[in-house]
Design an enzyme around this catalytic site. Structure first.
Site, PDB file in Angstrom:
ATOM      1  N   ILE A  12       0.822  -1.218   0.000  1.00 46.62           N
ATOM      2  CA  ILE A  12       0.000   0.000   0.000  1.00 46.62           C
ATOM      3  C   ILE A  12       0.860   1.273   0.000  1.00 46.62           C
ATOM      4  CG2 ILE A  12      -0.327   0.010   2.536  1.00 46.62           C
ATOM      5  CD1 ILE A  12      -3.224   1.048   1.858  1.00 46.62           C
ATOM      6  N   LYS A  35      10.198  -7.922  -4.728  1.00 48.21           N
ATOM      7  CA  LYS A  35      11.102  -9.068  -4.812  1.00 48.21           C
ATOM      8  C   LYS A  35      10.454 -10.366  -5.279  1.00 48.21           C
ATOM      9  CE  LYS A  35      11.305  -9.949   0.179  1.00 48.21           C
ATOM     10  NZ  LYS A  35      12.197 -10.154   1.319  1.00 48.21           N
ATOM     11  N   THR A  43       0.264  -6.230   2.734  1.00 46.99           N
ATOM     12  CA  THR A  43      -0.995  -5.535   2.414  1.00 46.99           C
ATOM     13  C   THR A  43      -2.076  -6.521   1.959  1.00 46.99           C
ATOM     14  OG1 THR A  43       0.243  -3.563   1.789  1.00 46.99           O
ATOM     15  CG2 THR A  43      -2.008  -3.751   0.928  1.00 46.99           C
ATOM     16  N   TYR A  45      -2.715  -9.421   2.746  1.00 42.60           N
ATOM     17  CA  TYR A  45      -3.299 -10.301   3.761  1.00 42.60           C
ATOM     18  C   TYR A  45      -4.100  -9.556   4.831  1.00 42.60           C
ATOM     19  CZ  TYR A  45      -0.484 -13.774   1.468  1.00 42.60           C
ATOM     20  OH  TYR A  45       0.043 -14.603   0.514  1.00 42.60           O
ATOM     21  N   GLY A  49      -9.360  -4.293   8.327  1.00 44.94           N
ATOM     22  CA  GLY A  49      -9.700  -3.106   7.555  1.00 44.94           C
ATOM     23  C   GLY A  49      -8.837  -1.911   7.863  1.00 44.94           C
ATOM     24  N   GLU A 115     -12.505  -3.023  16.589  1.00 41.48           N
ATOM     25  CA  GLU A 115     -11.407  -3.908  16.989  1.00 41.48           C
ATOM     26  C   GLU A 115     -10.856  -3.444  18.328  1.00 41.48           C
ATOM     27  OE1 GLU A 115      -8.639  -4.152  13.700  1.00 41.48           O
ATOM     28  OE2 GLU A 115     -10.195  -4.842  12.354  1.00 41.48           O
ATOM     29  N   ASP A 222      13.997  -6.371   5.100  1.00 40.87           N
ATOM     30  CA  ASP A 222      15.137  -5.984   4.247  1.00 40.87           C
ATOM     31  C   ASP A 222      15.422  -4.475   4.305  1.00 40.87           C
ATOM     32  OD1 ASP A 222      14.939  -8.617   3.545  1.00 40.87           O
ATOM     33  OD2 ASP A 222      14.335  -8.282   1.472  1.00 40.87           O
ATOM     34  N   HIS A 243      -0.039 -10.703  17.221  1.00 39.65           N
ATOM     35  CA  HIS A 243      -1.496 -10.727  17.089  1.00 39.65           C
ATOM     36  C   HIS A 243      -2.013 -11.847  17.978  1.00 39.65           C
ATOM     37  CE1 HIS A 243      -5.526 -10.762  15.555  1.00 39.65           C
ATOM     38  NE2 HIS A 243      -5.260  -9.714  14.803  1.00 39.65           N
ATOM     39  N   ARG A 291      -4.125  -5.077  21.950  1.00 41.91           N
ATOM     40  CA  ARG A 291      -3.491  -6.352  21.613  1.00 41.91           C
ATOM     41  C   ARG A 291      -2.417  -6.836  22.560  1.00 41.91           C
ATOM     42  NH1 ARG A 291      -3.031  -5.866  15.178  1.00 41.91           N
ATOM     43  NH2 ARG A 291      -5.279  -5.966  14.983  1.00 41.91           N
ATOM     44  N   HIS A 352       3.264 -10.226  14.320  1.00 45.45           N
ATOM     45  CA  HIS A 352       2.311  -9.653  13.359  1.00 45.45           C
ATOM     46  C   HIS A 352       2.766  -8.332  12.758  1.00 45.45           C
ATOM     47  CE1 HIS A 352      -1.627  -8.879  11.650  1.00 45.45           C
ATOM     48  NE2 HIS A 352      -1.754  -7.755  12.332  1.00 45.45           N
ATOM     49  N   ARG A 387       0.797  -0.512  18.463  1.00 39.16           N
ATOM     50  CA  ARG A 387      -0.080   0.007  17.407  1.00 39.16           C
ATOM     51  C   ARG A 387      -1.544  -0.315  17.691  1.00 39.16           C
ATOM     52  NH1 ARG A 387      -2.169  -2.391  12.359  1.00 39.16           N
ATOM     53  NH2 ARG A 387      -1.343  -4.321  13.199  1.00 39.16           N
TER      54      ARG A 387
HETATM   55  P1  FAD Z   1       3.943  -4.534   2.285  1.00 44.97           P
HETATM   56  O1  FAD Z   1       2.534  -4.495   1.890  1.00 44.97           O
HETATM   57  O2  FAD Z   1       4.378  -5.658   3.122  1.00 44.97           O
HETATM   58  O3  FAD Z   1       4.837  -4.544   0.952  1.00 44.97           O
HETATM   59  C1  FAD Z   1       6.240  -4.746   1.033  1.00 44.97           C
HETATM   60  C2  FAD Z   1       6.810  -4.783  -0.359  1.00 44.97           C
HETATM   61  O4  FAD Z   1       8.222  -4.639  -0.292  1.00 44.97           O
HETATM   62  C3  FAD Z   1       6.559  -6.061  -1.131  1.00 44.97           C
HETATM   63  O5  FAD Z   1       6.237  -5.733  -2.457  1.00 44.97           O
HETATM   64  C4  FAD Z   1       7.927  -6.764  -1.118  1.00 44.97           C
HETATM   65  O6  FAD Z   1       8.179  -7.600  -2.225  1.00 44.97           O
HETATM   66  C5  FAD Z   1       8.826  -5.556  -1.171  1.00 44.97           C
HETATM   67  N1  FAD Z   1      10.196  -5.827  -0.706  1.00 44.97           N
HETATM   68  C6  FAD Z   1      10.597  -6.112   0.546  1.00 44.97           C
HETATM   69  N2  FAD Z   1      11.935  -6.308   0.548  1.00 44.97           N
HETATM   70  C7  FAD Z   1      12.360  -6.138  -0.717  1.00 44.97           C
HETATM   71  C8  FAD Z   1      13.623  -6.239  -1.370  1.00 44.97           C
HETATM   72  N3  FAD Z   1      14.745  -6.569  -0.700  1.00 44.97           N
HETATM   73  N4  FAD Z   1      13.689  -6.022  -2.706  1.00 44.97           N
HETATM   74  C9  FAD Z   1      12.563  -5.715  -3.411  1.00 44.97           C
HETATM   75  N5  FAD Z   1      11.352  -5.625  -2.858  1.00 44.97           N
HETATM   76  C10 FAD Z   1      11.258  -5.837  -1.528  1.00 44.97           C
HETATM   77  N6  FAD Z   1      -3.142  -3.400   9.032  1.00 44.97           N
HETATM   78  C11 FAD Z   1      -4.282  -2.681   9.106  1.00 44.97           C
HETATM   79  O7  FAD Z   1      -4.245  -1.442   9.185  1.00 44.97           O
HETATM   80  N7  FAD Z   1      -5.492  -3.316   9.051  1.00 44.97           N
HETATM   81  C12 FAD Z   1      -5.612  -4.658   8.941  1.00 44.97           C
HETATM   82  O8  FAD Z   1      -6.696  -5.188   8.876  1.00 44.97           O
HETATM   83  C13 FAD Z   1      -4.429  -5.426   8.906  1.00 44.97           C
HETATM   84  N8  FAD Z   1      -4.492  -6.775   8.839  1.00 44.97           N
HETATM   85  C14 FAD Z   1      -3.345  -7.478   8.684  1.00 44.97           C
HETATM   86  C15 FAD Z   1      -3.422  -8.859   8.516  1.00 44.97           C
HETATM   87  C16 FAD Z   1      -2.280  -9.594   8.280  1.00 44.97           C
HETATM   88  C17 FAD Z   1      -2.366 -11.082   8.100  1.00 44.97           C
HETATM   89  C18 FAD Z   1      -1.014  -8.939   8.218  1.00 44.97           C
HETATM   90  C19 FAD Z   1       0.231  -9.714   7.949  1.00 44.97           C
HETATM   91  C20 FAD Z   1      -0.934  -7.572   8.408  1.00 44.97           C
HETATM   92  C21 FAD Z   1      -2.087  -6.831   8.645  1.00 44.97           C
HETATM   93  N9  FAD Z   1      -2.039  -5.456   8.828  1.00 44.97           N
HETATM   94  C22 FAD Z   1      -3.191  -4.743   8.917  1.00 44.97           C
HETATM   95  C23 FAD Z   1      -0.769  -4.734   8.703  1.00 44.97           C
HETATM   96  C24 FAD Z   1      -0.660  -4.145   7.284  1.00 44.97           C
HETATM   97  O9  FAD Z   1      -1.205  -5.051   6.365  1.00 44.97           O
HETATM   98  C25 FAD Z   1       0.770  -3.845   6.894  1.00 44.97           C
HETATM   99  O10 FAD Z   1       1.400  -3.118   7.911  1.00 44.97           O
HETATM  100  C26 FAD Z   1       0.829  -3.030   5.624  1.00 44.97           C
HETATM  101  O11 FAD Z   1       0.085  -3.659   4.622  1.00 44.97           O
HETATM  102  C27 FAD Z   1       2.260  -2.853   5.165  1.00 44.97           C
HETATM  103  O12 FAD Z   1       2.251  -2.236   3.917  1.00 44.97           O
HETATM  104  P2  FAD Z   1       3.622  -1.807   3.254  1.00 44.97           P
HETATM  105  O13 FAD Z   1       3.286  -1.124   1.983  1.00 44.97           O
HETATM  106  O14 FAD Z   1       4.447  -1.079   4.235  1.00 44.97           O
HETATM  107  O15 FAD Z   1       4.400  -3.188   2.984  1.00 44.97           O
HETATM  108  C1  SIN Z   2      -6.935  -7.882  12.178  1.00 42.40           C
HETATM  109  O1  SIN Z   2      -7.737  -7.902  11.251  1.00 42.40           O
HETATM  110  O2  SIN Z   2      -7.145  -8.367  13.282  1.00 42.40           O
HETATM  111  C2  SIN Z   2      -5.628  -7.225  11.947  1.00 42.40           C
HETATM  112  C3  SIN Z   2      -5.804  -5.779  12.030  1.00 42.40           C
HETATM  113  C4  SIN Z   2      -4.478  -5.108  12.155  1.00 42.40           C
HETATM  114  O3  SIN Z   2      -3.449  -5.744  12.258  1.00 42.40           O
HETATM  115  O4  SIN Z   2      -4.502  -3.874  12.191  1.00 42.40           O
END
Ligand code: FAD
Ligand code: SIN
Length: 536
Positions: A12, A35, A43, A45, A49, A115, A222, A243, A291, A352, A387
Site C-alpha cells: 500500500i 522481490k 498488504t 493479507y 480493515g 477492533e 530488508d 497478534h 493487543r 504480526h 499500534r
Molecule cells: P507490504 O505491503 O508488506 O509490501 C512490502 C513490499 O516490499 C513487497 O512488495 C515486497 O516484495 C517488497 N520488498 C521487501 N523487501 C524487498 C527487497 N529486498 N527487494 C525488493 N522488494 C522488496 N493493518 C491494518 O491497518 N489493518 C488490517 O486489517 C491489517 N491486517 C493485517 C493482517 C495480516 C495477516 C497482516 C500480515 C498484516 C495486517 N495489517 C493490517 C498490517 C498491514 O497489512 C501492513 O502493515 C501493511 O500492509 C504494510 O504495507 P507496506 O506497503 O508497508 O508493505
Molecule cells: C486484524 O484484522 O485483526 C488485523 C488488524 C491489524 O493488524 O490492524
C-alpha cells in the site's frame, strides 16, 4: 538503469506514492521494484480493515486520537497522531476513487467494524479480505498510469551511498546521500545498479524473524537492515506486536492464517482449555482490550494450562452474519474440519507487526538525503509502544502522501533536477562462488527463528536477551563469512537481513529498562517515568 523516482515495494505504501508522483510528473520515470510477485505483500493479507473517522454522528477525530494514544502507552508523537487521524480520511477517499470497495449497509452508509482498543466502530472493510481488495484496486490504477514501470522478481540488496564511491561513511557522517540501489535481477540472475533521483523504502515488516507469524515469506525486514548498513537511523525495534489470534494448526510453520480481531469485535469470546472466558480476569475491556494485553493474557493461559493454544468461541454468534462478514475465515476453518457454528477455533499469538523501523520525520524523510520511508518499515511516531488495530494501512497512505508532497517540494526547489549523475561502480562479485549446499543457510534460519521466538517473544527477561544476543553474534559471524564467499542469492540476503533485524530487536529490548506497551521484561515489570524512544 536510471530512474527519477525509485520505489522499493509494491504494498500500500509503495503503490500510493507511485500513483501520486507519476500523476504529478507525467514526463518523469517512476520505477517500482518488488522481490516476488507484484501482489505478494503484507498488504494483501490485511483482514480487519482501515481505521478512519467517517461517522461524525457517533465518532470524532478526538476519540480516534485518544484511542491511538492510549494504545501507544506514552510513546506516540502526538503531533503525528493528529496528522494521521485527520489526513487519513482524505486518503481513504482517494483509495475509494482509485476503485477500492468497502462494505456498505443497505442504506448506503459504510459498515463500520470494531477492533481492540477502539472506543467506536470505525473500521472500513471489504468482508475479511480488505487488503486483497486494496491491493487489487491499487495495482489496477498503476497499470493505467503511463509512466510507471513495475518490475517484479527484483531483489534489492543494498542502498547506494557515498560509501560505495569510496568515502568513509559512519553514523556521524553528515549528509549521507542515497544514489539508488544494487539489485539482484532474478530473471537474468545478474546484479544491476539502479541510479535514482529520489528513492522510497516501502519494504514492509519483519514477522519472518519469528517461527510463528501472520506475515508472508516476503516480510524479512530488508529495508530496515539495508538502512542500518547504510548508517541511517532506526528506532523502537523492541516493539513487536504479536497478534493474539492466529489460527493454530499443528505442524504449520511459516505464515499462520489470521483470525481477524473483527471477529472479537462482532462478539467472539476467548476461552481457555477449561472453557473459561478468561479475559475478564485481565482487563475490564475483556476480549477487546488492546493487543498487547490480550496477547500476554493468552500467553499466560497457555503457560498455566500447558497448552499450545486457547479457543475463540463464535458458536453463539449469528452464523448468517458471520458468513457474510468473514467468508474467508469461514472457508479456511471448514477446510481443516472446523465448523464455527459448532466448534471453537484454536488460536495462539503470532508475530504480526513491527511498530519500530526506519526513523522518519513528519514528511517521511529518513536520516539519509533523497531517501524516504513509508509503511510498516518506517517508524513515524504514530504507534509508540503499541499500534492500535487497523491504524497501519492508514499510516502507510498518509506517509506515502507526505513523502510525495515533500518529493515535489524538493524537485521544485531544484528546478526539476536533483543532482548531476553520479558514477556508481558496478557490483563487485570477485572471488565469490556458487553455493554447493543450502543447509548452512536453512539451518541458521531455523536457529534464528527459534531463538527469537523462545527468548525475545511476548515475555522477555535479561537472561533470555543476553542469550539471544550471544547466539545472534555467532550466526552473524558465520553468515558474514558466507556472504563474502558465495554468490548473492535472495535466501542468503534475507538471512543476513533477518539476523540484522533480530539484533536490532534484541539490542533495543536490552536498552529499554522497563515494561511498556508491547515490550514486557519480567526483570523490569514497571514503567519508567522518563519517556524515550530507543534509537540505534
Ligand atoms: P507490504 O505491503 O508488506 O509490501 C512490502 C513490499 O516490499 C513487497 O512488495 C515486497 O516484495 C517488497 N520488498 C521487501 N523487501 C524487498 C527487497 N529486498 N527487494 C525488493 N522488494 C522488496 N493493518 C491494518 O491497518 N489493518 C488490517 O486489517 C491489517 N491486517 C493485517 C493482517 C495480516 C495477516 C497482516 C500480515 C498484516 C495486517 N495489517 C493490517 C498490517 C498491514 O497489512 C501492513 O502493515 C501493511 O500492509 C504494510 O504495507 P507496506 O506497503 O508497508 O508493505
Ligand atoms: C486484524 O484484522 O485483526 C488485523 C488488524 C491489524 O493488524 O490492524
Amino acid at each position: 538503469m536510471q530512474t527519477d523516482f525509485l520505489i522499493i515495494g509494491s504494498g500500500i505504501a509503495g503503490l500510493t506514492y507511485a500513483l501520486k508522483i507519476a500523476q504529478e510528473f507525467p514526463d518523469k520515470k517512476v520505477t517500482i521494484l518488488t522481490k516476488t510477485q507484484s501482489d505478494e505483500t503484507n498488504t494483501k493479507y490485511a483482514q480487519g480493515g482501515i481505521a478512519g473517522v467517517t461517522d461524525f454522528d457517533h465518532d470524532s477525530f478526538d476519540k480516534h486520537i485518544k484511542d491511538t494514544l492510549i494504545s501507544g502507552d506514552g510513546l506516540c508523537n502526538e503531533h503525528v497522531v493528529e496528522i494521521v487521524v485527520k489526513e487519513g480520511v482524505q486518503r481513504i477517499n482517494e483509495l475509494i476513487e482509485w476503485g477500492a470497495n468497502f462494505d456498505r449497509e443497505p442504506d448506503g452508509d459504510y459498515k463500520l467494524g470494531k477492533e481492540g482498543g477502539h472506543s467506536e466502530n470505525r473500521i472500513l472493510h471489504h468482508k475479511d479480505v480488505t487488503g486483497k481488495e486494496m491491493e487489487r484496486a491499487l495495482l489496477e490504477a498503476i497499470k493505467k498510469a503511463g509512466n510507471i514501470e513495475l518490475i517484479s522478481h527484483c531483489f534489492v540488496i543494498d542502498i547506494i551511498t557515498q560509501h560505495h564511491l569510496g568515502y568513509l561513511v559512519t553514523k556521524s557522517t553528515p549528509d549521507i546521500e542515497c544514489y539508488g540501489v544494487y539489485v539482484l535481477n532474478l530473471a537474468t540472475k545478474k546484479i544491476e545498479k539502479i541510479a535514482a533521483g529520489i528513492t522510497l523504502l516501502a519494504t514492509g515488516g519483519n514477522g519472518q524473524v519469528y517461527r510463528s507469524t501472520t506475515n508472508p515469506a516476503i516480510a524479512t525486514g530488508d529495508g530496515v537492515a539495508m538502512l542500518y548498513r547504510a548508517k541511517g537511523r532506526i528506532e523502537n525495534m523492541e516493539f513487536i506486536q504479536f497478534h493474539p489470534t492466529a489460527l493454530y494448526e499443528a505442524g504449520v510453520r511459516g505464515q499462520s492464517f489470521l483470525i481477524t480481531e473483527a471477529v472479537r469485535g462482532d462478539g467472539g469470546i476467548l476461552r481457555n482449555a477449561q472453557g473459561e472466558a478468561f479475559m475478564e480476569r485481565y482487563d475490564e475491556r475483556k476480549d477487546l482490550a488492546p493487543r498487547d494485553i490480550v496477547a500476554r493474557a493468552i500467553d499466560n493461559e497457555m503457560k498455566i494450562n500447558g497448552t499450545e493454544f486457547v479457543y475463540l468461541d463464535c458458536r453463539h454468534m449469528d452464523q448468517e452474519k458471520f458468513l457474510e462478514h468473514f467468508p474467508n475465515i469461514h472457508a479456511k476453518c471448514k477446510s481443516i474440519g472446523i465448523d464455527v457454528a459448532k466448534d471453537m477455533i484454536p488460536v495462539s499469538p503470532a508475530a504480526h507487526y513491527s511498530c519500530g523501523g526506519v526513523k522518519t520525520d513528519e514528511w517521511a524523510r529518513t536520516s539519509i538525503k533523497y531517501l524516504y520511508a513509508a509503511g510498516e518499515c518506517a517508524s513515524t511516531g504514530l504507534h509508540g509502544a503499541n499500534r492500535l488495530a487497523s491504524n497501519s494501512l492508514l499510516e502507510a497512505m498518509v506517509f506515502a502522501h507526505r513523502a510525495y508532497k515533500d518529493s515535489v517540494r524538493l524537485l521544485n526547489e531544484n528546478e526539476g533536477q536533483l543532482r548531476p549523475e553520479t558514477a556508481i561502480p558496478d557490483w563487485n562479485a570477485e572471488g565469490t562462488t556458487a553455493p554447493k549446499e543450502m543447509i548452512l543457510i536453512t539451518q541458521s534460519l531455523k536457529e534464528m527463528k527459534l531463538l527469537m521466538s523462545d527468548y525475545v517473544g511476548i515475555v522477555r527477561n535479561n537472561e533470555r536477551l543476553k542469550r539471544a544476543n550471544r547466539r545472534l553474534d555467532l550466526l552473524h559471524e558465520e553468515t558474514e563469512t558466507l556472504y563474502e564467499k558465495l554468490e548473492v542469492s535472495p535466501q542468503l540476503c534475507e538471512l543476513r537481513n533477518m539476523i540484522t533485524v533480530s539484533y536490532l530487536i534484541v539490542k533495543s529490548a536490552e536498552l529499554r529498562k522497563e515494561s511498556r506497551g508491547l515490550h514486557f521484561n519480567t526483570d523490569y515489570p514497571d514503567r519508567n517515568t522518563i519517556l524515550q524512544n530507543t534509537i540505534l
